[in-house]
Design a protein around this motif. Structure first.
Motif, mmCIF file in Angstrom:
data_model
loop_
_atom_site.group_PDB
_atom_site.id
_atom_site.type_symbol
_atom_site.label_atom_id
_atom_site.label_comp_id
_atom_site.label_asym_id
_atom_site.label_seq_id
_atom_site.Cartn_x
_atom_site.Cartn_y
_atom_site.Cartn_z
ATOM 1 N N ALA A 156 0.820 -1.229 0.144
ATOM 2 C CA ALA A 156 -0.042 -0.080 0.090
ATOM 3 C C ALA A 156 0.890 1.419 0.017
ATOM 4 O O ALA A 156 0.518 2.335 -0.761
ATOM 5 C CB ALA A 156 -0.928 0.091 1.172
ATOM 6 N N TYR A 157 1.780 1.096 0.832
ATOM 7 C CA TYR A 157 2.736 2.347 0.918
ATOM 8 C C TYR A 157 3.498 2.683 -0.497
ATOM 9 O O TYR A 157 3.602 3.908 -0.784
ATOM 10 C CB TYR A 157 3.945 2.059 1.912
ATOM 11 C CG TYR A 157 5.053 3.425 2.090
ATOM 12 C CD1 TYR A 157 4.550 4.510 2.826
ATOM 13 C CD2 TYR A 157 6.010 3.300 1.434
ATOM 14 C CE1 TYR A 157 5.384 5.588 2.843
ATOM 15 C CE2 TYR A 157 6.898 4.424 1.271
ATOM 16 C CZ TYR A 157 6.817 5.416 2.148
ATOM 17 O OH TYR A 157 7.542 6.547 2.255
ATOM 18 N N THR A 158 4.003 1.582 -1.152
ATOM 19 C CA THR A 158 4.492 1.791 -2.332
ATOM 20 C C THR A 158 3.746 2.091 -3.602
ATOM 21 O O THR A 158 3.946 3.155 -4.299
ATOM 22 C CB THR A 158 5.168 0.271 -2.893
ATOM 23 O OG1 THR A 158 6.235 -0.085 -1.898
ATOM 24 C CG2 THR A 158 5.802 0.346 -4.100
ATOM 25 N N LEU A 159 2.468 1.546 -3.646
ATOM 26 C CA LEU A 159 1.458 1.964 -4.491
ATOM 27 C C LEU A 159 1.159 3.555 -4.209
ATOM 28 O O LEU A 159 1.051 4.357 -5.299
ATOM 29 C CB LEU A 159 0.217 1.142 -4.344
ATOM 30 C CG LEU A 159 0.315 -0.124 -5.037
ATOM 31 C CD1 LEU A 159 -0.916 -0.842 -4.716
ATOM 32 C CD2 LEU A 159 0.531 0.116 -6.623
ATOM 33 N N GLY A 160 0.797 3.965 -2.865
ATOM 34 C CA GLY A 160 0.615 5.262 -2.896
ATOM 35 C C GLY A 160 1.670 6.215 -3.083
ATOM 36 O O GLY A 160 1.585 7.241 -3.761
ATOM 37 N N ARG A 161 2.865 5.812 -2.858
ATOM 38 C CA ARG A 161 4.226 6.636 -3.144
ATOM 39 C C ARG A 161 4.215 6.617 -4.639
ATOM 40 O O ARG A 161 4.465 7.951 -5.256
ATOM 41 C CB ARG A 161 5.388 5.923 -2.732
ATOM 42 C CG ARG A 161 6.584 6.922 -2.780
ATOM 43 C CD ARG A 161 7.902 5.925 -2.545
ATOM 44 N NE ARG A 161 8.089 4.895 -3.322
ATOM 45 C CZ ARG A 161 8.564 3.656 -2.934
ATOM 46 N NH1 ARG A 161 9.349 3.591 -1.924
ATOM 47 N NH2 ARG A 161 8.845 2.686 -3.913
ATOM 48 N N ASP A 179 -5.243 1.884 4.533
ATOM 49 C CA ASP A 179 -5.377 3.209 4.292
ATOM 50 C C ASP A 179 -4.296 4.239 4.701
ATOM 51 O O ASP A 179 -3.964 5.182 3.967
ATOM 52 C CB ASP A 179 -6.641 3.618 5.182
ATOM 53 C CG ASP A 179 -7.851 3.191 4.613
ATOM 54 O OD1 ASP A 179 -7.933 2.047 3.903
ATOM 55 O OD2 ASP A 179 -9.188 3.447 4.856
ATOM 56 N N ALA A 180 -3.940 4.057 6.213
ATOM 57 C CA ALA A 180 -2.691 4.970 6.455
ATOM 58 C C ALA A 180 -1.505 4.888 5.748
ATOM 59 O O ALA A 180 -0.934 5.812 5.465
ATOM 60 C CB ALA A 180 -2.434 4.705 7.905
ATOM 61 N N GLU A 208 -4.281 6.399 17.074
ATOM 62 C CA GLU A 208 -2.794 6.220 16.380
ATOM 63 C C GLU A 208 -2.400 7.036 15.291
ATOM 64 O O GLU A 208 -1.435 7.137 14.980
ATOM 65 C CB GLU A 208 -2.532 4.661 16.275
ATOM 66 C CG GLU A 208 -3.544 4.052 15.160
ATOM 67 C CD GLU A 208 -3.704 2.496 15.351
ATOM 68 O OE1 GLU A 208 -3.198 1.714 14.369
ATOM 69 O OE2 GLU A 208 -4.174 1.988 16.319
ATOM 70 N N ASN A 209 -3.361 7.388 14.430
ATOM 71 C CA ASN A 209 -3.103 8.057 12.916
ATOM 72 C C ASN A 209 -2.872 9.669 13.249
ATOM 73 O O ASN A 209 -3.244 10.522 12.244
ATOM 74 C CB ASN A 209 -4.202 7.830 12.228
ATOM 75 C CG ASN A 209 -4.184 6.404 11.632
ATOM 76 O OD1 ASN A 209 -3.148 5.829 11.723
ATOM 77 N ND2 ASN A 209 -5.093 6.000 10.669
ATOM 78 N N ARG A 210 -2.780 10.039 14.558
ATOM 79 C CA ARG A 210 -2.808 11.479 14.983
ATOM 80 C C ARG A 210 -1.831 12.286 14.078
ATOM 81 O O ARG A 210 -2.318 13.286 13.694
ATOM 82 C CB ARG A 210 -2.586 11.646 16.457
ATOM 83 C CG ARG A 210 -2.573 13.270 16.841
ATOM 84 C CD ARG A 210 -2.952 13.154 18.403
ATOM 85 N NE ARG A 210 -4.284 12.770 18.701
ATOM 86 C CZ ARG A 210 -4.489 12.506 20.089
ATOM 87 N NH1 ARG A 210 -3.573 12.446 21.161
ATOM 88 N NH2 ARG A 210 -5.399 11.947 20.330
ATOM 89 N N ALA A 211 -0.632 11.520 14.036
ATOM 90 C CA ALA A 211 0.328 12.340 13.326
ATOM 91 C C ALA A 211 -0.055 12.486 11.560
ATOM 92 O O ALA A 211 0.194 13.418 11.026
ATOM 93 C CB ALA A 211 1.620 11.606 13.343
#
Length: 401
Positions: A156-161, A179-180, A208-211
């Motif tokens: 997910a991170y790689t696709l988002g990037r 999602d995150a 936990e997603n505050r940042a």
């Protein structure tokens, strides 16, 4: 009809009385028992605005009310929900949103996302914070399970990037897990991301997603159809999913079990005629059951961002034009600040003709070392190929219907 537009969607709210009345009427109608969002849309469309629709609903006879709004609407229930205090309560919601720096747009008004009109039950009002995407027409959802594996998070991170790097807005639901990771990948690439909330803006859920919430407010866009103070509820998140599906050209499900909420988003996308894509997982992994089912049902397979671009008909070759990806004009991949990225400039130059690194460096006024690094990345990712004499050209790829 109905819009409250904040400066850059993040600061002081600028409002006008006509706009206020429309927004207040939309809020009142959406909270009237027995109407439902489909009926609200129909009334607003039929009568040319929410304020006029509300006046007609208030003055209708019991028989006329049933004809206008259906059998579930009763004269007593409508009178209680639209009485003298209703507009004051709606005004209070808008004033509270403005005090918090939220933008507010209403169905039918300027600034309301046109893609949401594809829904039979579009949100009457949207509360927003952040900056608008540079190109609302180039958005893709990346969704999946909250209980993601390391494989799912990494994918997910790689696709988002990669989507963010090529100027696509990554849309997701701000949940933990897939999602995150997708939101973070897009932001880390200097791209844009839109988070659709299942709560009001006052609630950073999950905590936990505050940042990530802080980053999204500063670098992306947060949208909610719920009042700023609305807490998380079980019914709110499926409603959020239809908005995610409507805002995008395609939905990529990265990792999802057989009952994952991400499959609801995929179902909405299918109903709306959007592309549905899925990342394959292990056949014995319960977290992959939803994706495998989508693939069996005909969803496009995604192993890298390039597969998504193919499915969406973007950045591919046409037989008539010869070698050259579709990167000209407004479709050019862009980096932060809405300026063309170096890789996009290289692709645009190579779409015209094959060139050597030296020719590219002179034409683009870039150091040869920068050109060589960019060509290396593009070659590894399959966008360009090296030919005779060290000249580079774009890879000929099939047209997507």
């Amino acid at each position: 009809m109905a819009s409250v537009t904040p400066n850059r969607l993040s600061g002081r709210t600028v409002r006008g009385s006509g706009q206020d009345r429309e927004l207040e009427a939309l809020i009142v109608l959406s909270r009237t028992p027995g109407l439902g969002l489909r009926t609200v849309r129909r009334l607003v469309d039929r009568h040319g605005g929410a304020a006029r629709a509300l006046r007609i609903v208030r003055s209708a006879s019991p028989e006329g009310l049933r004809e206008l709004c259906g059998r579930r609407a009763t004269r007593g229930g409508v009178d209680r929900a639209t009485g003298p205090g209703a507009m004051a309560r709606a005004r209070g919601i808008l004033e509270a949103a403005g005090a918090k720096g939220l933008g507010v747009v209403g169905y039918g008004g300027a600034g309301y996302p046109p893609a949401l009109r594809d829904l039979s039950d579009p949100p009457p009002v949207l509360f927003s914070r952040g900056r608008l995407p540079p190109d609302a027409g180039r958005a893709v959802a990346v969704v999946g399970t909250r209980a993601a594996s390391s494989y799912g998070l990494r994918t997910a991170y790689t696709l988002g990037r990669e989507l963010g790097r090529w100027g696509w807005t990554v849309v997701s639901g701000m949940a933990r897990g897939i999602d995150a990771a997708a939101h973070a990948g897009a932001l880390d690439a200097g791209g844009h991301s839109t988070g659709v909330l299942g709560t009001g803006h006052d609630h950073e859920y999950p905590t936990e997603n505050r940042a990530l919430y802080g980053r999204m407010r500063a670098e992306g866009l947060l949208l909610s159809e719920f009042d700023p103070g609305a807490p998380p509820t079980r019914s709110a998140f499926p409603r959020r999913n239809r908005v995610i599906a409507a805002l995008v050209r395609g939905v990529i499900v990265v990792e999802a079990g057989g009952k994952s909420g991400a499959l609801i988003t995929a179902d909405h996308a299918l109903d709306l005629g959007r592309e549905v894509l899925a990342v394959p997982g292990r056949i014995d992994d319960p977290a992959a059951a939803g994706c495998l089912r989508l693939l069996r049902q005909g969803a496009g397979l995604v192993a890298r961002a390039q597969d998504a671009f193919d499915a969406l008909g973007w950045l591919h070759l046409t037989a008539e034009d010869g070698p050259g990806p579709e990167v000209d004009g407004g479709s050019a991949p862009r980096s932060r600040g809405n300026t063309p990225s170096p890789d996009a400039e290289l692709l645009r130059a190579l779409s015209r003709r094959s060139q050597s690194p030296d020719e590219l460096a002179v034409g683009l006024e870039l150091p040869v070392s920068h050109v060589l690094r960019g060509l290396g990345r593009l070659e590894l990712e399959g966008w360009v190929e090296r030919g005779a004499g060290g000249r580079f050209s774009t890879v000929r790829r099939p047209t997507v219907p």
